[in-house]
Design a protein around this motif. Structure first.
Motif, mmCIF file in Angstrom:
data_model
loop_
_atom_site.group_PDB
_atom_site.id
_atom_site.type_symbol
_atom_site.label_atom_id
_atom_site.label_comp_id
_atom_site.label_asym_id
_atom_site.label_seq_id
_atom_site.Cartn_x
_atom_site.Cartn_y
_atom_site.Cartn_z
ATOM 1 N N GLU A 13 0.834 -1.216 0.000
ATOM 2 C CA GLU A 13 0.000 0.000 0.000
ATOM 3 C C GLU A 13 0.864 1.260 0.000
ATOM 4 O OE1 GLU A 13 -3.224 0.314 -0.671
ATOM 5 O OE2 GLU A 13 -3.064 -1.833 -1.013
ATOM 6 N N LYS A 16 2.243 1.580 -3.431
ATOM 7 C CA LYS A 16 1.213 2.029 -4.377
ATOM 8 C C LYS A 16 1.065 3.540 -4.312
ATOM 9 C CE LYS A 16 -3.459 1.029 -6.054
ATOM 10 N NZ LYS A 16 -3.529 2.265 -6.777
ATOM 11 N N LYS A 17 1.041 4.099 -3.130
ATOM 12 C CA LYS A 17 0.935 5.556 -2.980
ATOM 13 C C LYS A 17 2.110 6.243 -3.684
ATOM 14 C CE LYS A 17 1.089 9.206 0.477
ATOM 15 N NZ LYS A 17 1.329 9.530 1.874
ATOM 16 N N TYR A 19 4.352 4.994 -6.087
ATOM 17 C CA TYR A 19 4.441 4.777 -7.529
ATOM 18 C C TYR A 19 3.234 5.346 -8.281
ATOM 19 C CZ TYR A 19 8.760 2.209 -7.105
ATOM 20 O OH TYR A 19 10.072 1.870 -6.875
ATOM 21 N N ASP A 20 2.024 5.294 -7.708
ATOM 22 C CA ASP A 20 0.888 5.952 -8.355
ATOM 23 C C ASP A 20 1.188 7.436 -8.551
ATOM 24 O OD1 ASP A 20 -0.601 3.584 -8.452
ATOM 25 O OD2 ASP A 20 -2.162 4.292 -7.065
ATOM 26 N N PRO A 30 -2.657 4.802 -12.539
ATOM 27 C CA PRO A 30 -2.437 4.060 -11.298
ATOM 28 C C PRO A 30 -2.206 2.581 -11.589
ATOM 29 C CG PRO A 30 -4.401 5.442 -11.125
ATOM 30 C CD PRO A 30 -3.968 5.453 -12.567
ATOM 31 N N ALA A 31 -1.679 1.886 -10.611
ATOM 32 C CA ALA A 31 -1.387 0.462 -10.767
ATOM 33 C C ALA A 31 -2.648 -0.359 -10.957
ATOM 34 C CB ALA A 31 -0.636 -0.056 -9.549
ATOM 35 N N GLN A 33 -3.731 -4.016 -9.793
ATOM 36 C CA GLN A 33 -3.278 -4.982 -8.801
ATOM 37 C C GLN A 33 -3.810 -6.355 -9.181
ATOM 38 O OE1 GLN A 33 -3.751 -3.491 -4.858
ATOM 39 N NE2 GLN A 33 -2.229 -4.878 -4.040
ATOM 40 N N LEU A 39 1.608 -4.991 -7.866
ATOM 41 C CA LEU A 39 1.237 -3.769 -8.577
ATOM 42 C C LEU A 39 1.843 -3.822 -9.964
ATOM 43 C CD1 LEU A 39 2.080 -1.164 -5.784
ATOM 44 C CD2 LEU A 39 -0.125 -2.306 -6.219
ATOM 45 N N TYR A 41 2.347 -1.505 -13.426
ATOM 46 C CA TYR A 41 2.267 -0.218 -14.114
ATOM 47 C C TYR A 41 2.661 -0.439 -15.566
ATOM 48 C CZ TYR A 41 2.034 1.736 -9.445
ATOM 49 O OH TYR A 41 1.649 2.023 -8.167
#
Length: 125
Positions: A13, A16-17, A19-20, A30-31, A33, A39, A41
């Protein structure tokens, strides 16, 4: 030359924050999942994945490894860098800027992601 790049994470999580935010800063999505929690991309024809290590051991960054991400403009590199710092990354090395060598001039911006992986935004001048 390669099909994809994958890094390990101890906190999906949190990753994700980070890399998004960095992919959004350069026009990415955004990824996605997958069912294993990885994740994914997709950007400019390449794949970048983030996963918990499958051996169950903690994720650690590769010593001497740098992942380079091609940028279209220096402004895009700056936006990527700023988004990464704001989303939990760490600015490293020299500030974003032009680096000259005997063979080429590059614009570089370096970050470490929240798990310590070394990333570089690169624009060939």
């Amino acid at each position: 030359m390669y099909s994809h790049m994958m890094v390990g994470s101890n906190d999906i999580e949190r990753s994700k924050k980070f890399y998004d935010a960095t992919f959004a800063a350069i026009g990415g999505n955004p990824a996605i999942q997958d069912d294993k929690g990885r994740l994914i991309y997709m950007y400019n024809g390449g794949l970048f994945l983030v996963t918990k290590p499958i051996d169950g051991q903690p994720a650690t960054p590769g010593n001497g490894m740098t992942i380079g991400i091609a940028m279209e403009t220096t402004e895009q590199a700056d936006a990527w860098h700023a988004a990464g710092v704001a989303a939990g990354g760490t600015a490293i090395e020299d500030p974003p800027g032009v680096r000259d060598s005997a063979t080429m001039t590059l614009y570089l911006a370096y970050l470490r992601d929240p798990d310590g992986n070394k990333l570089c935004a690169l624009k060939r001048m």
